[in-house]
Design an enzyme around this catalytic site. Structure first.
Site, mmCIF file in Angstrom:
data_model
loop_
_atom_site.group_PDB
_atom_site.id
_atom_site.type_symbol
_atom_site.label_atom_id
_atom_site.label_comp_id
_atom_site.label_asym_id
_atom_site.label_seq_id
_atom_site.Cartn_x
_atom_site.Cartn_y
_atom_site.Cartn_z
ATOM 1 N N SER A 1 0.852 -1.185 0.000
ATOM 2 C CA SER A 1 0.000 0.000 0.000
ATOM 3 C C SER A 1 0.890 1.239 0.000
ATOM 4 O O SER A 1 2.109 1.139 0.105
ATOM 5 C CB SER A 1 -0.898 0.016 1.244
ATOM 6 O OG SER A 1 -0.102 0.142 2.416
ATOM 7 N N LYS A 2 0.275 2.407 -0.105
ATOM 8 C CA LYS A 2 1.056 3.639 -0.095
ATOM 9 C C LYS A 2 1.851 3.795 1.191
ATOM 10 O O LYS A 2 2.942 4.341 1.209
ATOM 11 C CB LYS A 2 0.131 4.854 -0.290
ATOM 12 C CG LYS A 2 -0.416 4.983 -1.697
ATOM 13 C CD LYS A 2 -1.239 6.247 -1.855
ATOM 14 C CE LYS A 2 -1.744 6.389 -3.286
ATOM 15 N NZ LYS A 2 -2.535 7.625 -3.460
ATOM 16 N N ARG A 3 1.296 3.293 2.269
ATOM 17 C CA ARG A 3 1.990 3.403 3.560
ATOM 18 C C ARG A 3 3.275 2.592 3.568
ATOM 19 O O ARG A 3 4.238 2.929 4.249
ATOM 20 C CB ARG A 3 1.057 2.921 4.676
ATOM 21 C CG ARG A 3 1.647 3.079 6.070
ATOM 22 C CD ARG A 3 0.694 2.526 7.113
ATOM 23 N NE ARG A 3 0.434 1.120 6.920
ATOM 24 C CZ ARG A 3 1.270 0.157 7.329
ATOM 25 N NH1 ARG A 3 2.401 0.464 7.924
ATOM 26 N NH2 ARG A 3 0.960 -1.120 7.135
ATOM 27 N N THR A 4 3.315 1.502 2.799
ATOM 28 C CA THR A 4 4.482 0.626 2.829
ATOM 29 C C THR A 4 5.350 0.729 1.585
ATOM 30 O O THR A 4 6.289 -0.025 1.421
ATOM 31 C CB THR A 4 4.036 -0.844 2.999
ATOM 32 O OG1 THR A 4 3.051 -1.153 2.004
ATOM 33 C CG2 THR A 4 3.466 -1.076 4.379
#
Length: 306
Positions: free
Chosen positions: A80-83
């Site tokens: 995801s964007k967070r990772t």
């Protein structure tokens, strides 16, 4: 090798009601038109492959070889964007080098062997074998990418690294059109061992480029609460009289003063560093003074307890 019982596959829709081709049909026609010989893609496409092979055969087209790679995952599941699932342009803005990103992506699911982690693209091409692709999903780690990026920065010549940093410095208004590149290279060379991304330089070396230094309240209380105005005044006066302003001359001046005052060097090193840089850690104090310059060094020492 993966096998499917084609008898269980239903008849495939090739054209949608709006006249546009379905995904599998379009893939087959497009790849055949481009004479694609190998299709290497994520394992999430495994279910599409037997359907597409049947379309190849039905159309009398040569079927390419298919390979399916494990997906790149985040710490807690799908990427995801967070990772890390962001645009390449975002990594560029954050100060990641293209060669470091390529290097890291190559390590996701493949290894050159011998515990080697830093490898350029040309060397990887010579040593790569699809048979060595890991069967397990790789986990994207920003920490690992950042570490690897730092290795590339540390090994980069100061001149080349300076060229890459100039747009970041101009964006912050830290350098003008007529800046002294030779001096800037010396500053970059001093800080590059502490950098993991290009933007780290802006955080480490901002004190060199600003006229008005801001010292945080907590750091001020910790290192500048004890009145050192006398020591700072004498040090600033002696530094202002130096004919040669370099790390060697500055260190001698400093150590002569602390010996004369009968105090430990550590009692003055940390307050002086904070007064000059607004930070509690950094490169050697005397190297820091040298790249800061005589005018700013003297001025900040004089103003520290004003």
């Amino acid at each position: 090798e993966i096998t499917f019982d084609t008898a269980t596959i239903k008849d495939q829709v090739l054209m949608k009601s709006d006249g546009s081709p379905t995904y599998s049909f379009a893939c087959v026609v497009d790849d055949a038109a481009m004479e694609i010989t190998h299709v290497i893609r994520g394992e999430d496409h495994i279910s599409n492959t037997p359907k597409q092979i049947m379309i190849y055969q039905a159309l009398g087209l040569k079927t390419p070889k298919f390979a399916h790679l494990p997906l790149i995952m985040g710490d807690a599941g799908r990427l995801s964007k967070r990772t890390g699932a962001v645009a390449v342009s975002d990594y560029k803005k954050e100060g990641f080098l293209p060669e470091a990103i390529v290097n890291y992506l190559m390590l996701l699911g493949w290894s050159p062997g011998g515990n080697q982690e830093k490898i350029d693209l040309a060397a990887a091409v010579k040593r790569f074998s699809i048979k060595k692709i890991n069967k397990a999903a790789a986990v994207f780690s920003m920490d690992k990418l950042t570490w690897l990026n730092g290795q590339y920065i540390k090994e980069m010549p100061a001149g080349k690294l300076t060229d890459l940093l100039i747009p970041f410095l101009q964006g912050k208004g830290y350098v003008s059109a007529d800046f002294d590149k030779q001096r800037l290279e010396k500053i970059v060379d001093l800080f590059k061992v502490r950098m993991s991304t290009l933007t780290d330089f802006l955080e480490w070396a901002d004190f060199v480029f600003v006229d008005q230094l801001t010292v945080g309240d907590e750091i001020q209380q910790q290192h500048l609460s004890h009145d050192r105005s006398k020591e700072f005044r004498i040090l600033s006066e002696r530094i202002s009289r130096l004919d040669t302003f370099d790390a060697v001359s500055l260190e001698k001046t400093f150590r002569d003063l602390v010996a004369e005052l009968g105090i430990q060097a550590a009692e003055l090193v940390h307050p002086v560093r904070v007064a000059l840089t607004g930070k509690t850690i950094g490169p050697g104090l005397f190297d820091t003074m040298a790249i800061l310059g005589k005018e700013k060094t003297v001025q900040r020492l004089r103003e520290a307890f004003s």
